[in-house]
Structures are given as structure tokens and as C-alpha cells.
Write a protein that holds these residues in place. Structure first.
Motif, mmCIF file in Angstrom:
data_model
loop_
_atom_site.group_PDB
_atom_site.id
_atom_site.type_symbol
_atom_site.label_atom_id
_atom_site.label_comp_id
_atom_site.label_asym_id
_atom_site.label_seq_id
_atom_site.Cartn_x
_atom_site.Cartn_y
_atom_site.Cartn_z
ATOM 1 N N ARG A 205 0.664 -1.251 -0.027
ATOM 2 C CA ARG A 205 0.018 -0.222 -0.155
ATOM 3 C C ARG A 205 1.189 1.218 0.325
ATOM 4 O O ARG A 205 0.009 2.684 0.027
ATOM 5 N N LEU A 372 -16.110 7.087 15.793
ATOM 6 C CA LEU A 372 -15.364 6.968 16.463
ATOM 7 C C LEU A 372 -15.021 7.463 17.667
ATOM 8 O O LEU A 372 -14.470 7.979 18.849
ATOM 9 N N ARG B 89 -4.372 5.228 17.496
ATOM 10 C CA ARG B 89 -4.412 6.788 17.015
ATOM 11 C C ARG B 89 -5.013 6.970 17.879
ATOM 12 O O ARG B 89 -6.169 6.723 17.885
ATOM 13 N N ASN B 91 -6.111 11.010 17.641
ATOM 14 C CA ASN B 91 -7.229 11.959 16.585
ATOM 15 C C ASN B 91 -7.196 13.718 17.310
ATOM 16 O O ASN B 91 -7.880 13.917 17.929
ATOM 17 N N TYR B 101 -3.329 12.519 13.180
ATOM 18 C CA TYR B 101 -3.198 11.835 14.487
ATOM 19 C C TYR B 101 -1.879 11.342 14.675
ATOM 20 O O TYR B 101 -0.472 11.603 14.428
ATOM 21 N N TYR B 107 -5.198 1.323 24.469
ATOM 22 C CA TYR B 107 -5.748 0.647 25.478
ATOM 23 C C TYR B 107 -4.563 -0.436 25.429
ATOM 24 O O TYR B 107 -4.831 -1.642 26.581
ATOM 25 N N ARG B 285 -10.554 10.327 19.594
ATOM 26 C CA ARG B 285 -11.553 9.115 18.893
ATOM 27 C C ARG B 285 -9.920 8.375 18.717
ATOM 28 O O ARG B 285 -9.909 8.250 17.736
ATOM 29 N N TYR B 286 -9.887 7.711 20.172
ATOM 30 C CA TYR B 286 -9.128 6.744 19.421
ATOM 31 C C TYR B 286 -8.721 5.239 18.619
ATOM 32 O O TYR B 286 -10.291 5.159 18.895
ATOM 33 N N PHE B 287 -8.140 4.670 18.148
ATOM 34 C CA PHE B 287 -8.721 3.206 17.733
ATOM 35 C C PHE B 287 -7.265 2.850 16.757
ATOM 36 O O PHE B 287 -6.151 3.579 17.314
ATOM 37 N N PRO B 288 -7.757 1.919 17.135
ATOM 38 C CA PRO B 288 -6.287 0.793 16.280
ATOM 39 C C PRO B 288 -5.790 1.197 15.042
ATOM 40 O O PRO B 288 -6.237 1.483 14.156
ATOM 41 N N PRO B 290 -4.580 0.677 11.227
ATOM 42 C CA PRO B 290 -4.651 -0.202 10.914
ATOM 43 C C PRO B 290 -3.438 -0.100 9.782
ATOM 44 O O PRO B 290 -3.846 -0.949 9.179
ATOM 45 N N ASP B 291 -2.681 0.759 10.101
ATOM 46 C CA ASP B 291 -1.285 0.811 8.825
ATOM 47 C C ASP B 291 -0.462 -0.340 10.031
ATOM 48 O O ASP B 291 0.643 -0.641 9.162
#
Lengths: 493, 499
Positions: A205, A372, B89, B91, B101, B107, B285-288, B290-291
């Protein structure tokens, strides 16, 4: 000499290598076709000089007796989501208008290394968000196809709609696409060409403008299964610059192509028999089952019980990732900057992003930001990720009963431009058959199966096990041989 | 035992509860997710890769060395190392944050529960040793830097720091006084420097603290806390706590309430002021991410991390006491900073070689000289130990001259000063300046006799019982011999003459 633009990847390569024609002749023919096809609006930028340079390299390599690359002399289109050094890369957005990267995406570099030349940068839905190519800032692409007896402009599908239109219109023998929820398979299906999205991680990517990182995957589009295999072989491979890239050798898919499916079990997912699917699509699916049986496969009924939840989960996960991935387009370092008089930093962000993003991109950024947000994260994002796991598990269970899955690519043939634009949900439903494989990261391909009563192409989809691109290509080849699809759009542009 | 530190308010005494989040820049040649360099002080935007500038399509690739350093740090505080961790991340929009971000670990942090011991320090009001809990260490990217003083209407952005690896070391709210917080920070910095995972230079920003403070009456539940961001010296941290605790007591005693908020410390006035309250805090807005794949550590990696850990300050201090027989004070001074311990050990090793004796026999001499002679002389000359013109090897040569009786201790001081000025070898200085110690009994006897003859009254007083005058005679003899006489021989001769 026959019209070189009618030739596919394999025919061009072999013709150049065998001295039947020069690569330059091919590049000139394609450049001319591209130049005459402005009405299709398939390209955002054309780069005839690049195509000629690569062709000349192939020709001189041949006369010097050097070994030619697997794509030597083949001019292709590059979806404008791939960063190309020195050539504007926009993702069909205003916010990146005029952006010229100083770097080359891994996938495009691999193609140039294989000897391919670039005809130009292909139009797409803005940031690859869309199924009709109508969200491009640079205007929609028109499909070369028209309904019998109608002059109404049709959508070429999306987001790789510039790619599908250009290939179907014989502007180029092949092109790159990217597929996040169906962006290769859906446009391929409705323009009567082949398109394969490999297993997530097969193609790097790096250098592809990100939409939804956990789903984005580059793939190949061409007019035959074999041409797709040749392209994909050149594109795929481990890249240490992409942490989700898979460190596995790329098999020789092309050489191993085998349409005999004796001993293979083909799964038919009962949940894909959905209300609202065109009768013609259902009929072509049944025809596909018969063809694969004819090729020696055993047909098995399978269940993918969470299919209905895949689309809603996808439209949470993909926008969530997009809302974060697109945060970098802020007017600070590159691309558009809208700085109203007296504006502070926040004002600049707001003005830049308001002016730079189209409606569909804004819609998805808003959805993603919402799902989110504190208080909604668990209800939406976490839940969607659980659904994603269940969808993936459905496939794992299915692989105990079958080797490859046959399904429709889309619920309908090509639709008219403007037909679904006002109704995002109707547009999103176009991905209903393609999204489950995307969520599970599986290789999947669309292959032409025939025409509907209006004379529009229909595609069938093959979904394979992780890393079994070969199984997908073989089954697609079996259909291709039996479908005998030779229809092409009548030139009106 | 509880800390005795209290804020004396109008309504009585208040306890202070303190937790620290320390951001420590990981020592590494490259950034956390890009190959760009990390050196301090480079030209603006000279150390920025395509990834750091968040160009379209760029992807992060984890730098294993940064993870290794964070794991080693976790091991040094005896923390749980999580073999499975993940990047998230965080943000938010800001001009110094190119991606929009920050890649962090909310977590599933890399390092879990650990602890660190601070030592009793009566002068500072720390009655006894105390264990401070450390909740977690996670790894994250630093942001860039905005420069507001380069242009009248615009701000400039320097991305050199963008993407540099930080460890965020989060303590439990286990500290109860500014002194304890100061001791914790110094100890943590010492451990980081021992491990080599962070240079601990607070003034260069490679270590900074977010200070969480609340107050309460004894026995009451925890009060609402405030967080004072980015405090960049131990002294400032202590000042910020002191000021913030007093401010909170005043607010509460005036009938107000404490709002959970972020505050800024002003080093000029030593005060804190409000930056933003929780109500208008960001929703990150933390989230895993994906990269990036989850980070999984195998046993071999952990084994290497552990094997590469040096002896840590607490263990070293205990060894100096038990094996080298040093006083607990000397052992503490020598182990407080890794540079001191390294210097001392090099000195000891060179001394053992030079004098042909086991290190344990020379340790006290070396320790005393280092602490009472060298530190003082360096201080006077305006040097730190790290840039001392006298190397441990030269120091050992000097100690060997004293050990062999070539020069006396007092001459050694003089020689050291010359060494600091000239960088010359001690033997050469002694030779050049004729400082060799006189041990010849005959010469000393002659000098003693002269001194006694010249001071008949003092001699009579001594004989009359004034014992203290012995020292006077020693000094006179030493002076008569320009300090070069062997003091032991003087003692012996004097005793004989006076006895």
C-alpha cells in the motif's frame, strides 16, 4: 497490421518480443486512442511521453538482445490514487489538485520495472469513495457502454471507473485499480472486463493514497484472466515499507493457470440470493454454476450467515479509518490551502477542507468521526469490528466445504449516471456482494459472464481462500472460456 | 510511614496527592516509525522523512530499537512486559501534527505495572525509603514544534521532532510532597541513563513531566486533580506542585471547587494557569492504527533485552557497600548518576592495575578522593565530571603516587589543581615541581629539632600537659619542609622526641 489497441497484455508483450510490431507503435496507438476519448473523461492527466519512453526502452532492449520484462512494451493506465513521481497525483480531489509527489508508489514502480509504460492517470471516485465515478472532482467518467437503443450516459462503476472505462473502450490493455469494498470488481463487472483484488497484504500500500487502510488493496484490471494474472504478478510482492505487507513469494500464477476444475469444490453461498437482485444477475449466476460444473467442479451449497451484516459493518469501519486517514489534508504542508482574511489555524482547516473535499468524502469523514466519538465508539466501531470477525469466520467455516466461492459481482448491471447519486444508501448497496470478501481480506475477482437484455455486461465473482489467487484465477478462466465474452461497446466517443 | 508534608490552610492541614506522567525521548538514531534522524539541534526540517511529513500514501514502519529500549526500561523498573501490545491513533488537528493523529498506545501498552524506590532523605522530609508505583509505560510519537517568533503574522513549523519516539512513563498517585516527586524524577532519570534508553536532558526537552496534583484532608477520598503539562526541570516540577497544591487549598477553603483541567506552568513566576478544562477537552477518537500490526515480542527478544541491562543503581549501591566496603553515603553518591559510577569504576580498575592491589583494598581511597577532592576541584574549575580534563586513568596515577608514598595527600591536592589546569600527567608535575615526599628520617629529625628549638614556650606547655599542641608541631615541621615531608615519619620522630 491489426488495430493494436484491440490487443491485450499478453498479445502486446509477445508481439513486441517476437518483433511483430514495435512497442512504440503500440504506445502511439494507445496514446492516440486516449487522446480521442476525451468524452469518456477516463483520464485526469495523460502522459503520452511516458508511454513512449517505456516503449522505446523496450524496443532498444529487444534490439540489443536483452531479456525483456514481463510487461515490456505494454502501455497501461494508472489509477490516480497511486503516487507517481513527477506526475500530478490527486485521488480525484480538489484538495490534492496540483500535488506532484517526489516519490513513486511501490506497485507502480514494480510495473515500470517490469517494462510497462504509463499512458496517464486514471479518473476515479474522489479518494476512492464511490461506486459510479460521480464523486470525482474532475468530473464523472462515462462508461463506453450504452443500453441498446439509448443514448443515456451510464456509470462505469467505481471507484476504479476510469480504469474500467479505459480498458473497456480499448484505450489501454490493462490498468491498476484499488479495491476497498469492491472498487475493482464492481466497475470490472459492469464494463465487461476482468478485475482481481488479491489477498490483503499481497500488494504494497506504500504510495497509494489511503482510504481505509485495513481494507485497501491494489489489484489488476484487464480484458482477460491471463492478462490480470500477468499484471498482478508484476504488482505483488513483499514491501518492508508497508507493515501489513505479506512476506511471501509471489507464485507464478500465469504459468500455472489451469481451467480444469476436476477435484475442486465450488461453494454457492445461499445468503447471496438476495431480494432486489436483478433477474438477469441471478440467471447469469446459475449459468456460471453450470459452467463450473462443466469444468469438472463439484458444486456445494454453503452458508455465510453474517452476510447481511457485512455492508453495515463496512460502512462503519471504512469511514472510521478514512476520517483519520484524511486528517492529513489540512492545508499546512501541501495541496490546497484556503486561508480567508484574518483566519486562524482552525478557520484555515475548516475552509481548506470545506473547499477541498467533495460531498461524498465529507459524508464519510463525518460518519467516521461520529462512529469513533466518545460514547459511540463501542456501539458502532467495536460492534462493527466484531461483525468483521464473524464475517471472516463465516468464510473460514466455508473453506471446510469448498475451495472457491462463486457469487454475483454486483446486484445489477450498469446504471445511469445520476441514477443513484441522490440516494447514498442505494449507491452503497452496489457493494453488497463485494464487501464481505473485503472485510475478510480474501482474494476475489470479477469476470465477464454475458450481457443482459439491454446489452449490458454482467460479471461473476470468484472468492478464494487467503493467498489462493491461483484458485480464483483458475475458476475465472473456466468461466471465461465458457462464456466466450467478446462483446465490446460500440464506439460513440 | 506517611509523608509529613502538609499544606497549612485556614481550615487545617491538607495532604497532597501527586502522580507524574513523564515523557522520555527514546535514545535511538532513527524515529519511531520512519528512518529519519533524531539528533538535537539540527536545522529546522532537516530531519523529516516523507512519513514524518505525512505525505499521501506514506506508511509507518516500527523501529525495533525504540521498542527494545522501552522494554529494557520496563525491565529496569521490574515491570510486567506485555508480549502483545498494539498501537492506537489519537486523533486531533494541530499544525505540529502532520498526520492529524499521534500514534500512541492507549488500550494495550507495551509495559505494565512496575515500581521504583526513592531513598529516605531527612533533610528533604522523606523519612524513609518509599516505593512509587508505575502504572504503565507506553510508546508514542512526538509532535513537531511551532515557532511563533519568526514572522510577524505567521507561525513556522519545524518537524524535526515529529515522529521521534517517546516513552510515556505513568506513575501511580503515590507521591505526597514536592520532595518525593523530585526524588522520583531524579531516580527515574538515573535509571533511564543507566539503561541508556533516554539521555534525561530536561533542558533539551528529551524528558518532561505532566504533573497531576490534588489535595485532601487526612482520611478523605481523593480530591479532583489538575494536570500541569510539559514541566521541564526537577525544580520546576517541585515548584509547580507547591504552587498548585496551595492554589487548590485556597480555592477549596474559599468555598470553591477544583475543576479537572489542564494547566500550564510559568517558570518565570513559578505559578500555574488554566489552559483548558475537561469540558472543552478533545475527543481523541482513539482506535487501533490499521497501518500497523499488533506488536508481538518473542522470548529471544526479551532475553536479549534482559541480558543487555547494566547493573542498576540500587544493586550497584548495595554492592559498593558489601563488596567494596564503602559507607552508605559514599555508595549513594557514587551510584546516583551513571556517569559518576562509570568514572569511579574506571578509576578503581586503573588504580588496581597501577598499584597492584585488589580493587576492594583501594575502593575507600578512590571513593574519598573522588567525592572530596575531585568533585570539589572540578566544581571550582567549572567542570562537570563528564567533561573533566582529568581522566580516571590520570586520577589513578595520582592515587598511586600517594599510595606509594611518593607524595603526601596535601601535595596531591596541589598536583590535582595543576592537572586540571594543564592536563599533564601527575608524575610529570611532581617531578617538574620537585614535590616528591621527603621520607628520609635524618632530614625530618633535623627539621623537628629546629622546630622544637624555635618554640621553647610551646614545648613547655606541651610538656605541661597541653596534648593538642602535637598537631601544631606537625604543622610547623611540614611547613619547614614545604609540605613535602612524609607525615607519618614526622609523627614518629615527634613522638620519639617529645615522649
Amino acid at each position: 497490421m491489426s488495430d493494436l489497441t484491440q490487443l491485450g497484455v499478453r498479445a502486446i508483450r509477445d508481439g513486441v518480443a517476437g518483433g511483430e510490431f514495435s512497442a512504440r507503435e503500440v504506445a502511439e496507438a494507445c496514446n492516440a486512442a486516449v487522446a480521442e476519448a476525451g468524452a469518456l473523461n477516463a483520464f485526469i492527466v495523460t502522459t503520452p511521453e511516458r508511454a513512449l519512453e517505456a516503449a522505446d526502452r523496450a524496443d532498444s532492449a529487444r534490439s540489443a538482445g536483452e531479456t525483456l520484462g514481463p510487461l515490456a512494451g505494454v502501455p497501461i493506465g494508472m489509477k490516480d490514487l497511486f503516487a507517481t513521481r513527477g506526475v500530478q497525483t490527486t485521488a480525484a480531489s480538489h484538495i490534492l489538485e496540483g500535488f506532484v509527489p517526489q516519490y513513486e508508489s511501490t506497485v507502480s514502480q514494480r510495473l515500470w520495472d517490469a517494462g510497462a509504460g504509463m499512458l496517464g492517470k486514471l479518473n476515479l471516485d474522489q479518494f476512492a469513495m464511490g461506486s459510479s465515478n460521480e464523486t470525482s472532482y474532475f468530473g464523472n467518467v462515462s462508461s463506453p457502454w450504452r443500453r441498446a437503443g439509448s443514448n443515456a450516459a451510464l456509470a462505469p462503476g467505481g471507484s476504479s471507473g476510469g480504469s474500467s472505462a479505459a480498458i473497456a473502450a480499448r484505450l489501454c490493455p490493462a490498468a491498476t485499480g484499488t479495491d476497498t469494498g469492491g472498487s475493482i470488481r464492481q466497475p470490472a463487472a459492469i464494463t465487461g472486463i476482468c478485475g482481481i483484488k488479491p489477498t490483503y497484504g499481497r500488494c504494497s500500500r506504500w504510495g497509494i493514497v489511503a482510504f481505509a487502510s485495513s481494507l485497501d488493496q491494489a489489484g489488476a484490471m484487464a480484458r482477460s484472466v491471463e492478462d490480470c494474472a500477468i499484471m498482478l504478478e508484476a504488482m505483488a510482492g513483499f514491501d518492508p515499507k508497508d507493515s501489513t505487507s505479506i512476506d511471501m513469494p509471489v507464485p507464478g500464477w500465469t504459468k500455472a493457470l489451469d481451467a480444469s476444475l476436476a477435484g475442486k469444490r465450488v461453494g454457492i453461498p445461499r445468503e447471496y440470493r438476495m431480494d432486489g437482485t436483478d433477474a438477469a444477475i441471478v440467471a447469469s449466476w446459475d449459468q456460471g454454476i453450470a459452467w463450473l460444473k462443466d469444468a469438472g467442479a463439484e458444486i456445494v451449497d454453503i452458508s455465510l450467515p453474517h452476510t447481511n451484516y457485512a455492508l453495515p459493518a463496512y460502512y462503519i469501519i471504512a469511514p472510521a479509518e478514512a476520517s483519520s486517514n484524511l486528517a492529513r489534508y489540512d492545508g499546512v504542508r501541501y495541496g490546497l490551502r484556503d486561508l480567508p482574511a484574518g483566519a486562524n489555524l482552525q478557520d484555515m482547516y475548516a475552509a481548506t477542507r470545506a473547499a477541498g473535499f467533495g460531498e461524498e468524502v465529507k459524508r464519510r469523514v463525518l460518519i467516521g468521526t461520529y462512529v469513533l466519538s466518545a460514547g459511540y465508539y463501542d456501539a458502532y466501531y467495536t460492534q462493527a469490528m466484531k461483525v468483521r470477525t464473524l464475517v471472516a469466520r463465516d468464510f473460514i467455516d466455508a473453506w471446510a466445504r469448498c475451495d472457491v466461492i462463486l457469487a454475483p459481482s454486483t446486484p445489477n448491471a450498469a446504471f445511469a449516471l445520476g441514477e443513484k447519486l441522490a440516494d447514498p444508501l442505494a449507491m452503497y448497496l452496489n457493494d453488497v456482494f463485494s464487501v464481505p470478501a473485503s472485510l475478510a481480506g480474501l482474494p476475489a475477482m470479477s469476470v465477464p459472464a454475458g450481457l443482459d437484455e439491454a446489452g449490458l455486461p454482467l460479471g461473476l465473482q470468484l472468492i478464494g481462500q487467503p493467498f489462493d489467487e491461483q484458485g480464483v484465477l483458475d475458476a475465472a478462466l473456466a468461466i471465461e472460456q465458457r462464456a466466450g465474452f467478446t462483446a465490446k461497446p460500440e464506439r460513440w466517443w | 510511614m506517611m509523608s509529613t508534608y502538609r499544606i497549612h490552610g485556614a481550615t487545617g492541614e491538607w495532604e497532597v496527592v501527586i502522580g507524574l506522567e513523564v515523557h522520555a525521548q527514546v535514545t535511538s538514531n532513527a524515529k519511531l516509525f520512519s528512518g529519519a534522524a533524531t539528533a538535537f539541534g539540527a536545522e529546522p526540517n532537516a530531519q523529516v522523512s516523507l512519513v514524518d511529513a505525512a505525505m499521501p500514501g506514506m506508511l509507518p514502519v516500527l523501529n525495533r530499537e525504540c521498542i527494545r529500549q522501552a522494554v529494557r526500561t520496563g525491565m529496569a523498573i521490574e515491570a510486567q512486559i506485555n508480549r502483545w501490545s498494539r498501537f492506537d491513533r489519537k486523533n486531533y488537528f494541530y499544525a505540529d501534527l502532520p498526520q492529524g493523529y499521534q500514534i500512541s498506545q492507549l488500550y494495550h501498552p507495551l509495559v505494565g505495572e512496575g515500581s521504583l524506590a526513592i531513598e529516605a532523605d531527612e533533610k528533604a522530609g522523606i523519612a524513609e525509603d518509599k516505593l512509587i508505583g508505575i502504572e504503565r509505560i507506553h510508546v508514542e510519537q512526538d509532535a513537531g514544534k511551532l515557532m511563533h517568533d519568526q514572522h510577524p503574522t505567521m507561525s513556522y513549523v519545524d518537524l524535526n521532532r515529529s515522529g521521534v519516539a517517546l516513552m510515556e512513563i505513568v506513575s501511580r498517585p503515590d507521591m505526597a510532597s514536592p520532595a518525593e516527586a523530585g526524588a522520583y524524577l531524579r531516580k527515574l532519570r538515573a535509571i533511564l541513563r543507566y539503561v541508556g534508553s533516554c539521555d534525561g536532558n530536561m533542558e533539551e526537552g528529551s524528558m518532561r513531566a505532566d504533573v497531576n496534583v490534588s489535595v485532601r484532608k487526612a482520611g478523605e477520598p481523593l480530591g479532583t486533580r489538575t494536570e500541569t503539562k510539559n514541566v521541564n526541570s526537577v525544580r520546576f516540577v517541585m515548584q509547580a506542585i507547591e504552587h498548585e497544591a496551595r492554589r487548590q487549598v485556597e480555592v477549596l477553603e474559599d468555598g470553591g471547587r477544583i475543576v479537572q483541567e489542564t494547566r500550564l506552568f510559568d517558570p518565570g513566576s513559578g505559578t500555574t494557569r488554566s489552559m483548558r478544562s475537561k469540558e472543552d477537552a478533545h475527543d481523541y477518537r482513539y482506535f487501533p492504527d490499521p497501518d500497523l500490526l499488533p506488536l508481538e515480542l518473542d522470548q529471544a527478544f526479551l532475553d536479549e533485552c534482559r541480558a543487555s541491562l547494566p547493573e542498576l543503581p540500587d544493586a550497584k549501591r548495595r554492592r559498593y557497600e558489601s563488596e567494596l566496603g564503602l559507607s552508605s553515603y559514599n555508595a549513594a553518591v557514587l551510584t546516583a548518576e551513571v556517569e559518576t559510577a562509570r568514572w569511579f569504576e574506571a578509576l578503581l580498575l586503573a588504580s588496581a592495575t597501577a598499584q597492584g592491589k585488589p580493587p576492594a583494598e583501594l575502593a575507600k581511597q578512590a571513593a574519598n578522593w573522588l567525592i572530596s577532592e575531585l568533585f570539589g576541584a572540578l566544581n571550582k574549575a567549572g567542570h562537570a565530571l563528564e567533561d573533566s580534563p582529568v581522566t580516571p586513568e590520570r586520577g589513578a596515577e595520582l592515587l598511586a603516587l600517594v599510595g606509594k608514598g611518593t607524595i603526601s595527600g596535601s601535595i596531591a591536592k596541589q598536583v590535582l589543581e595543576t592537572m586540571l589546569e594543564t592536563g599533564d600527567a601527575p608524575a610529570a608535575i611532581v617531578e617538574r615541581e620537585g614535590l616528591v615526599q621527603e621520607s628520609d628520617t635524618g632530614a625530618i629529625e633535623a627539621a623537628v629539632d629546629e622546630v622544637l628549638a624555635a618554640n621553647p614556650e610551646k614545648l613547655a606547655e606541651y610538656r605541661g600537659g597541653k596534648d593538642k599542641l602535637f598537631g601544631f608541631f606537625v604543622g610547623q615541621v611540614m611547613r619547614a619542609m614545604s609540605g613535602k615531608a612524609n607525615p607519618q615519619v614526622i609523627n614518629e620522630v615527634l613522638k620519639r622526641r617529645l615522649g
